[in-house]
Design a protein around this motif. Structure first.
Motif, PDB file in Angstrom:
ATOM      1  N   MET A   1      19.187  27.415  36.066  1.00 25.70           N
ATOM      2  CA  MET A   1      20.608  27.993  35.750  1.00 25.70           C
ATOM      3  C   MET A   1      20.618  28.546  34.468  1.00 25.70           C
ATOM      4  SD  MET A   1      22.999  25.030  37.100  1.00 25.70           S
ATOM      5  CE  MET A   1      24.396  25.887  37.285  1.00 25.70           C
ATOM      6  N   SER A   2      21.448  29.716  34.374  1.00 25.73           N
ATOM      7  CA  SER A   2      21.716  30.157  32.993  1.00 25.73           C
ATOM      8  C   SER A   2      22.720  29.846  32.400  1.00 25.73           C
ATOM      9  CB  SER A   2      21.864  31.874  33.372  1.00 25.73           C
ATOM     10  OG  SER A   2      23.293  32.010  33.637  1.00 25.73           O
ATOM     11  N   GLY A   3      22.988  29.341  31.392  1.00 24.20           N
ATOM     12  CA  GLY A   3      24.194  28.578  30.848  1.00 24.20           C
ATOM     13  C   GLY A   3      25.507  29.447  30.769  1.00 24.20           C
ATOM     14  N   ARG A   4      25.136  30.885  31.289  1.00 23.08           N
ATOM     15  CA  ARG A   4      26.413  31.783  31.230  1.00 23.08           C
ATOM     16  C   ARG A   4      27.469  31.592  32.148  1.00 23.08           C
ATOM     17  NH1 ARG A   4      26.075  37.862  32.351  1.00 23.08           N
ATOM     18  NH2 ARG A   4      27.717  38.491  31.320  1.00 23.08           N
ATOM     19  N   LYS A   5      28.655  31.631  31.985  1.00 24.34           N
ATOM     20  CA  LYS A   5      29.855  31.322  32.818  1.00 24.34           C
ATOM     21  C   LYS A   5      30.448  32.778  33.229  1.00 24.34           C
ATOM     22  CE  LYS A   5      33.422  28.096  33.536  1.00 24.34           C
ATOM     23  NZ  LYS A   5      34.328  27.192  32.818  1.00 24.34           N
ATOM     24  N   GLU A   6      30.608  32.880  34.367  1.00 20.49           N
ATOM     25  CA  GLU A   6      31.031  34.366  34.924  1.00 20.49           C
ATOM     26  C   GLU A   6      32.682  34.124  35.163  1.00 20.49           C
ATOM     27  OE1 GLU A   6      29.773  37.400  35.203  1.00 20.49           O
ATOM     28  OE2 GLU A   6      28.024  36.823  34.297  1.00 20.49           O
ATOM     29  N   THR A   7      33.310  35.179  34.739  1.00 20.56           N
ATOM     30  CA  THR A   7      34.798  34.899  35.281  1.00 20.56           C
ATOM     31  C   THR A   7      35.126  35.631  36.695  1.00 20.56           C
ATOM     32  OG1 THR A   7      35.210  37.366  34.410  1.00 20.56           O
ATOM     33  CG2 THR A   7      35.710  35.164  32.861  1.00 20.56           C
ATOM     34  N   VAL A   8      36.116  35.009  37.150  1.00 25.00           N
ATOM     35  CA  VAL A   8      36.230  35.235  38.666  1.00 25.00           C
ATOM     36  C   VAL A   8      36.598  36.732  38.694  1.00 25.00           C
ATOM     37  CG1 VAL A   8      37.775  34.655  40.632  1.00 25.00           C
ATOM     38  CG2 VAL A   8      36.721  33.006  39.460  1.00 25.00           C
ATOM     39  N   LEU A   9      37.685  37.050  37.769  1.00 27.01           N
ATOM     40  CA  LEU A   9      38.400  38.389  37.681  1.00 27.01           C
ATOM     41  C   LEU A   9      37.489  39.434  36.905  1.00 27.01           C
ATOM     42  CD1 LEU A   9      41.908  37.269  36.603  1.00 27.01           C
ATOM     43  CD2 LEU A   9      41.217  38.017  38.717  1.00 27.01           C
ATOM     44  N   ASP A  10      37.542  40.560  37.532  1.00 31.85           N
ATOM     45  CA  ASP A  10      36.910  41.653  36.936  1.00 31.85           C
ATOM     46  C   ASP A  10      37.917  42.453  35.911  1.00 31.85           C
ATOM     47  OD1 ASP A  10      35.136  43.493  35.891  1.00 31.85           O
ATOM     48  OD2 ASP A  10      35.139  44.975  37.863  1.00 31.85           O
ATOM     49  N   LEU A  11      38.220  41.976  34.813  1.00 26.02           N
ATOM     50  CA  LEU A  11      39.521  42.870  34.305  1.00 26.02           C
ATOM     51  C   LEU A  11      38.954  44.017  33.543  1.00 26.02           C
ATOM     52  CD1 LEU A  11      41.108  39.591  32.559  1.00 26.02           C
ATOM     53  CD2 LEU A  11      41.771  40.903  34.302  1.00 26.02           C
ATOM     54  N   ALA A  12      37.682  44.573  33.621  1.00 23.23           N
ATOM     55  CA  ALA A  12      37.201  45.624  33.191  1.00 23.23           C
ATOM     56  C   ALA A  12      38.024  46.957  33.596  1.00 23.23           C
ATOM     57  CB  ALA A  12      35.874  45.891  33.217  1.00 23.23           C
ATOM     58  N   LYS A  13      38.267  46.785  34.771  1.00 24.48           N
ATOM     59  CA  LYS A  13      39.258  48.098  35.483  1.00 24.48           C
ATOM     60  C   LYS A  13      40.510  48.087  35.194  1.00 24.48           C
ATOM     61  CE  LYS A  13      39.354  45.223  39.655  1.00 24.48           C
ATOM     62  NZ  LYS A  13      38.997  44.957  41.045  1.00 24.48           N
ATOM     63  N   PHE A  14      41.191  46.906  34.470  1.00 21.05           N
ATOM     64  CA  PHE A  14      42.514  47.185  33.835  1.00 21.05           C
ATOM     65  C   PHE A  14      42.698  47.434  32.653  1.00 21.05           C
ATOM     66  CE2 PHE A  14      42.836  43.941  37.612  1.00 21.05           C
ATOM     67  CZ  PHE A  14      43.344  44.777  38.458  1.00 21.05           C
ATOM     68  N   VAL A  15      41.512  47.683  31.804  1.00 19.41           N
ATOM     69  CA  VAL A  15      41.753  47.993  30.268  1.00 19.41           C
ATOM     70  C   VAL A  15      42.282  49.316  30.103  1.00 19.41           C
ATOM     71  CG1 VAL A  15      40.171  48.522  28.222  1.00 19.41           C
ATOM     72  CG2 VAL A  15      39.718  46.549  29.861  1.00 19.41           C
ATOM     73  N   ASP A  16      43.454  49.271  29.275  1.00 22.11           N
ATOM     74  CA  ASP A  16      44.120  50.539  28.808  1.00 22.11           C
ATOM     75  C   ASP A  16      44.949  50.751  30.200  1.00 22.11           C
ATOM     76  OD1 ASP A  16      42.993  50.986  26.421  1.00 22.11           O
ATOM     77  OD2 ASP A  16      41.392  51.886  27.064  1.00 22.11           O
ATOM     78  N   LYS A  17      45.305  49.910  30.929  1.00 24.31           N
ATOM     79  CA  LYS A  17      46.243  50.236  31.989  1.00 24.31           C
ATOM     80  C   LYS A  17      47.525  49.136  32.121  1.00 24.31           C
ATOM     81  CE  LYS A  17      43.151  52.590  35.018  1.00 24.31           C
ATOM     82  NZ  LYS A  17      42.142  52.405  35.893  1.00 24.31           N
ATOM     83  N   GLY A  18      48.442  49.268  32.663  1.00 28.92           N
ATOM     84  CA  GLY A  18      49.569  48.342  32.715  1.00 28.92           C
ATOM     85  C   GLY A  18      49.228  47.020  33.594  1.00 28.92           C
ATOM     86  N   VAL A  19      49.641  46.123  33.003  1.00 28.59           N
ATOM     87  CA  VAL A  19      49.534  44.910  33.899  1.00 28.59           C
ATOM     88  C   VAL A  19      50.913  44.029  33.565  1.00 28.59           C
ATOM     89  CG1 VAL A  19      46.824  44.718  33.766  1.00 28.59           C
ATOM     90  CG2 VAL A  19      48.168  43.678  31.872  1.00 28.59           C
ATOM     91  N   GLN A  20      50.942  43.123  34.567  1.00 29.15           N
ATOM     92  CA  GLN A  20      51.948  42.000  34.506  1.00 29.15           C
ATOM     93  C   GLN A  20      51.308  40.708  34.451  1.00 29.15           C
ATOM     94  OE1 GLN A  20      54.324  41.818  37.864  1.00 29.15           O
ATOM     95  NE2 GLN A  20      56.210  41.480  36.587  1.00 29.15           N
ATOM     96  N   VAL A  21      51.683  39.773  33.301  1.00 29.87           N
ATOM     97  CA  VAL A  21      50.936  38.626  33.285  1.00 29.87           C
ATOM     98  C   VAL A  21      51.982  37.492  33.507  1.00 29.87           C
ATOM     99  CG1 VAL A  21      49.608  36.994  31.704  1.00 29.87           C
ATOM    100  CG2 VAL A  21      49.035  39.572  31.497  1.00 29.87           C
ATOM    101  N   LYS A  22      51.814  36.469  34.265  1.00 26.40           N
ATOM    102  CA  LYS A  22      52.785  35.172  34.374  1.00 26.40           C
ATOM    103  C   LYS A  22      52.102  34.249  33.809  1.00 26.40           C
ATOM    104  CE  LYS A  22      55.046  36.920  38.424  1.00 26.40           C
ATOM    105  NZ  LYS A  22      55.857  36.363  39.787  1.00 26.40           N
ATOM    106  N   LEU A  23      52.595  33.521  32.963  1.00 25.81           N
ATOM    107  CA  LEU A  23      52.045  32.449  32.103  1.00 25.81           C
ATOM    108  C   LEU A  23      52.833  30.906  32.534  1.00 25.81           C
ATOM    109  CD1 LEU A  23      52.677  34.108  28.724  1.00 25.81           C
ATOM    110  CD2 LEU A  23      50.335  33.950  30.183  1.00 25.81           C
TER     111      LEU A  23
END
Length: 99
Positions: A1-23
């Protein structure tokens, strides 16, 4: 196992674009995604918060509050969605009103 944790979301396609975030806690913020990390900490520019109804905290009003440049902690992020290409629709499972 590599100790690297991958995120489920690929947010790279949303950089510099509008997003709505619920907290967690019911806050809802809209802005331009400027950056993120593997813990889902988000940097939003030109952020605007939708003010919640004073009587019913689960509902948002038409009032907004300008926040500017903010950091959303990843532990508080519940939902990230693009603002382009989304629209609110009527609840298809709602009870029809009696006429």
């Amino acid at each position: 196992m590599s100790g690297r944790k991958e995120t489920v979301l690929d947010l790279a396609k949303f950089v510099d674009k509008g997003v709505q975030v619920k907290l967690t806690g019911g806050r809802q913020v809209t802005g331009t995604l400027k950056g993120y990390d593997q813990l889902l900490n988000l940097v939003l520019d030109e952020a605007v918060e939708s003010v919640r109804d004073h009587d019913d905290p689960l509902k948002t009003t038409d009032q907004t509050r300008r926040l500017g440049l903010i950091v959303c902690r990843g532990t508080a992020v519940m939902l990230v969605s693009p603002t382009d290409g989304t629209e609110e629709i009527a609840n298809p499972f709602g009870q029809p009103e009696a006429v």
